[in-house]
Write a protein that holds these residues in place. Sequence first.
Motif, PDB file in Angstrom:
ATOM      1  N   PRO B 241       0.841  -1.190   0.000  1.00 30.74           N
ATOM      2  CA  PRO B 241       0.000   0.000   0.000  1.00 30.74           C
ATOM      3  C   PRO B 241       0.881   1.247   0.000  1.00 30.74           C
ATOM      4  CG  PRO B 241       0.125  -0.935   2.210  1.00 30.74           C
ATOM      5  CD  PRO B 241       0.995  -1.798   1.340  1.00 30.74           C
ATOM      6  N   SER B 242       0.437   2.289  -0.703  1.00 32.79           N
ATOM      7  CA  SER B 242       1.229   3.532  -0.694  1.00 32.79           C
ATOM      8  C   SER B 242       1.037   4.252   0.631  1.00 32.79           C
ATOM      9  CB  SER B 242       0.821   4.431  -1.849  1.00 32.79           C
ATOM     10  OG  SER B 242      -0.559   4.727  -1.749  1.00 32.79           O
ATOM     11  N   LYS B 243      -0.099   3.998   1.270  1.00 35.83           N
ATOM     12  CA  LYS B 243      -0.337   4.544   2.609  1.00 35.83           C
ATOM     13  C   LYS B 243      -0.701   3.382   3.516  1.00 35.83           C
ATOM     14  CE  LYS B 243      -1.760   9.297   1.971  1.00 35.83           C
ATOM     15  NZ  LYS B 243      -1.452   9.441   0.524  1.00 35.83           N
ATOM     16  N   GLY B 244      -0.208   3.443   4.768  1.00 34.98           N
ATOM     17  CA  GLY B 244      -0.508   2.341   5.683  1.00 34.98           C
ATOM     18  C   GLY B 244       0.426   1.161   5.478  1.00 34.98           C
ATOM     19  N   TRP B 245       1.696   1.477   5.160  1.00 32.92           N
ATOM     20  CA  TRP B 245       2.665   0.411   4.880  1.00 32.92           C
ATOM     21  C   TRP B 245       3.528   0.075   6.092  1.00 32.92           C
ATOM     22  CZ3 TRP B 245       7.272   2.723   5.920  1.00 32.92           C
ATOM     23  CH2 TRP B 245       7.326   4.118   5.788  1.00 32.92           C
ATOM     24  N   GLU B 246       3.400   0.881   7.143  1.00 37.09           N
ATOM     25  CA  GLU B 246       4.285   0.711   8.309  1.00 37.09           C
ATOM     26  C   GLU B 246       3.670  -0.231   9.345  1.00 37.09           C
ATOM     27  OE1 GLU B 246       6.885   0.474  10.016  1.00 37.09           O
ATOM     28  OE2 GLU B 246       7.486   2.475  10.741  1.00 37.09           O
ATOM     29  N   TRP B 257      -0.983   5.761  23.610  1.00 35.68           N
ATOM     30  CA  TRP B 257      -2.058   4.898  23.087  1.00 35.68           C
ATOM     31  C   TRP B 257      -2.831   5.550  21.951  1.00 35.68           C
ATOM     32  CZ3 TRP B 257       0.245   1.105  24.735  1.00 35.68           C
ATOM     33  CH2 TRP B 257       0.659   0.959  26.059  1.00 35.68           C
ATOM     34  N   ALA B 258      -2.950   6.880  21.982  1.00 26.81           N
ATOM     35  CA  ALA B 258      -3.670   7.548  20.896  1.00 26.81           C
ATOM     36  C   ALA B 258      -2.896   7.391  19.582  1.00 26.81           C
ATOM     37  CB  ALA B 258      -3.867   9.019  21.219  1.00 26.81           C
ATOM     38  N   ALA B 259      -1.575   7.502  19.676  1.00 21.22           N
ATOM     39  CA  ALA B 259      -0.759   7.326  18.468  1.00 21.22           C
ATOM     40  C   ALA B 259      -0.792   5.875  17.997  1.00 21.22           C
ATOM     41  CB  ALA B 259       0.674   7.779  18.723  1.00 21.22           C
ATOM     42  N   CYS B 260      -0.861   4.946  18.942  1.00 23.71           N
ATOM     43  CA  CYS B 260      -0.969   3.521  18.587  1.00 23.71           C
ATOM     44  C   CYS B 260      -2.196   3.306  17.712  1.00 23.71           C
ATOM     45  CB  CYS B 260      -1.116   2.656  19.839  1.00 23.71           C
ATOM     46  SG  CYS B 260       0.391   2.494  20.790  1.00 23.71           S
ATOM     47  N   LYS B 261      -3.291   3.921  18.154  1.00 19.92           N
ATOM     48  CA  LYS B 261      -4.556   3.773  17.424  1.00 19.92           C
ATOM     49  C   LYS B 261      -4.433   4.380  16.013  1.00 19.92           C
ATOM     50  CE  LYS B 261      -9.301   5.564  18.005  1.00 19.92           C
ATOM     51  NZ  LYS B 261     -10.177   4.556  17.448  1.00 19.92           N
ATOM     52  N   MET B 262      -3.875   5.604  15.939  1.00 21.14           N
ATOM     53  CA  MET B 262      -3.719   6.242  14.632  1.00 21.14           C
ATOM     54  C   MET B 262      -2.873   5.376  13.706  1.00 21.14           C
ATOM     55  SD  MET B 262      -2.894   9.985  16.189  1.00 21.14           S
ATOM     56  CE  MET B 262      -2.206  10.760  14.757  1.00 21.14           C
ATOM     57  N   GLN B 263      -1.808   4.815  14.273  1.00 22.41           N
ATOM     58  CA  GLN B 263      -0.884   4.031  13.463  1.00 22.41           C
ATOM     59  C   GLN B 263      -1.556   2.777  12.886  1.00 22.41           C
ATOM     60  OE1 GLN B 263       2.127   4.618  12.226  1.00 22.41           O
ATOM     61  NE2 GLN B 263       1.837   2.668  11.169  1.00 22.41           N
ATOM     62  N   VAL B 264      -2.177   1.984  13.756  1.00 17.11           N
ATOM     63  CA  VAL B 264      -2.754   0.730  13.221  1.00 17.11           C
ATOM     64  C   VAL B 264      -3.939   1.028  12.312  1.00 17.11           C
ATOM     65  CG1 VAL B 264      -1.975  -0.791  15.051  1.00 17.11           C
ATOM     66  CG2 VAL B 264      -4.227   0.257  15.240  1.00 17.11           C
ATOM     67  N   VAL B 267      -2.941   1.241   8.797  1.00 12.43           N
ATOM     68  CA  VAL B 267      -2.734  -0.059   8.135  1.00 12.43           C
ATOM     69  C   VAL B 267      -4.082  -0.715   7.830  1.00 12.43           C
ATOM     70  CG1 VAL B 267      -1.612  -2.310   8.308  1.00 12.43           C
ATOM     71  CG2 VAL B 267      -0.543  -0.312   9.360  1.00 12.43           C
ATOM     72  N   TYR B 268      -4.994  -0.630   8.799  1.00 12.70           N
ATOM     73  CA  TYR B 268      -6.309  -1.255   8.585  1.00 12.70           C
ATOM     74  C   TYR B 268      -7.068  -0.556   7.458  1.00 12.70           C
ATOM     75  CZ  TYR B 268      -5.365  -3.465  13.125  1.00 12.70           C
ATOM     76  OH  TYR B 268      -4.804  -4.172  14.157  1.00 12.70           O
TER      77      TYR B 268
END
Lengths: 226, 469
Positions: B241-246, B257-264, B267-268
């Motif tokens: 994916p060009s976005k959500g590849w990390e 925890w807020a950043a955890c949510k943004m990060q996953v 990807v989702y």
Amino acid sequence: MYTLLTGPAFYIALGVCIIGMIVRFYQYFNGLSWQLDRVAYKEYPAMGFKGAVRSIYKWLIPYGTYGWRAQPVMAAAFFGFHVGAILLPLFLIGHNVFLKEKLGFSLFFNLSTPVADWLTWIAVISLLFLLLRRLVLPEVRIMTDRKDWGILLISIAPFITGMLARYQVGDYSFWLTAHILTGEIVLLAIPFTKLSHVFLFFASRAQLGMDFGIKRGGLKGSKMAW
Amino acid sequence: MPEGTLCNKKPVDTAEGITTLLADKSGKIYYEEMKHLEIDSDLLWKTIQNTCKTRIRTWLEICAHCGMCADSCFLYLANDRDPKQVPAYKIQSTLGEIIRKKGKVDNAFMLHAMEVAWAQCTCCNRCGTYCPHGIDTGIMFGYLRGLCYQQGFVPWEMKIGAGMHRVYNAQMDITSEDYIDTFEWMIEENEEEYPGLKVPVDVEDADIMYTVNAREAKHYPEDLAEAAILFHIAGENWTIPSKGWELTSLAMFAGDWAACKMQVESVYDAMDRLRPKRMIGTECGHAHRATVVEGPYWAGRKSGRPPVESIHYIEWLAEALRTGKLKIDPAKRIKEPVTLQDSCNYVRNHGLRETAREIISYIVEPGYFIEMSPNKEHNFCCGGGGGFNGIGCFRKQRNVGLKVKRDQIIATGAKLVISPCHNCWDAIRDLEEEFEIGIRWSFLKPLIIKMLIIPEHLLPEEEAEEEDE
């Protein structure tokens, strides 16, 4: 004194213990949160149940887990004490006779006197070992606080008084009264102190079993007892 | 001084903020400011009341102070059995104390709590499997990190790392364009040797969506090439994916925890957008834990699962070798003493105990693989997990922590350590640098590529002709 302890005090102690355990058990499971604990408890009931049962069962078996096997001496002392601490209060013939008289029923079976004697001696010696361990090992001593000593004292008292009564050292009726009193103190302490582990052990182990069973590997077929 | 300019309770969520923090070399000013940071006790106590429920409270309450967890902790062993390193002591004297004091703790206490949370526990969860009461101290330390983060007591690198996820949806300042460019550059570098090699970007309905560790794009781009080569040879229908590849989450290490949510969720979202059959993540442990095991809960997914089936790279490799999609030339198998580092995050904490061993059965000549002891779910942390590797001010403590893994490796007599996890790989590299025990270390991808039988139609023309002759 004896009448008071075997009468109202007994009913109060037993009642507080049982109701306290039920309330705290309920509070425990009611306080579990799938999102905060990050375990989808309700989505995978079968895997959760399997994980919980395995986690409880394996830890109840002497040397049933890697953890017990890693510390064989501690495990021996642990089981030496706990087997007596569970079987003696429930199945000692004297206790059953007392229960029959007070509540109108007794529990399943009676321990024979030699078995009861053995269990008592093993339990007391094991508990003394655990006590010694607390004094000697730096990794245990550093955490030991007054509450820990209090719990040990509360736990050993019914054994000591019971033995003194059993072997009729000195005044039998004094030791018997002391035994009933210390026993009732244990009952009262169970819901409110670390002794709550007598039932919260099952809750805590069940939770970790569900955690691993549902989320951390159980679904990948790991056979580990967590 | 309540709030510092660099060290404060606010997360970093702009590129400028990250640049400013990075400019403060080694966090010198940052840590100086931390010494004066005030604690918002009301917020701390309110947070505890809202988020510390019966599980953790019961753990803290029924802990028998028996010390059975002591020997399970590699940091306790590495620090000459210092009683202050007993897991139960560490958590009781930090999180336990904060709760007993209803959040009314001072600056010195929080500085100490930060050190314990990041330099005395890697959240490997080993102690949790050794406690008769089932008390998982690692989970509690994760929780404590969240409280420390909220109050601004977080190691400089972790604050930056969490900020990176907030700004770039990656643990490093790599934009989507940088990522795609790097991947395409790596393809160009290798397409002569592997004709037809490509990196399909944003292909919908592919069989595999591949996600990586941003470090690969920044520091080890050959890893991207290797992934592409292996998918290519296996004939997989894959995409990135060009976005959500990390896949990674330094936010998890930081307790943001807020950043955890943004990060996953990034990807989702990619999964929802591209609808792949499966997601496969690179050879990383914590990244798998973050995106596949813990992530669904941060994202509020009741099923506790990501939107599509998500597996670790070793699961795909084992499957590809098992089904013959990838074939190993037996003559090229490893013929030297070799051992395997089990990653806590997907072995102990996700049950993949046999998967890497299955791969080893295909790539190591029988008789050359030596197990570490203990191993599988009982293996010790590499010594650098949970962010420990990356925190400069705790480097000394981390190097002491490496001793247990060093001794485990020495005891095997292996010269090569297979380490399918970025964190473990780093820790083992650093332990070789620190102690010089004469070992090499490797991910699986480069090892496998060297021993593959490449189907004729995928060979460069000259080689294919040579083979025909």
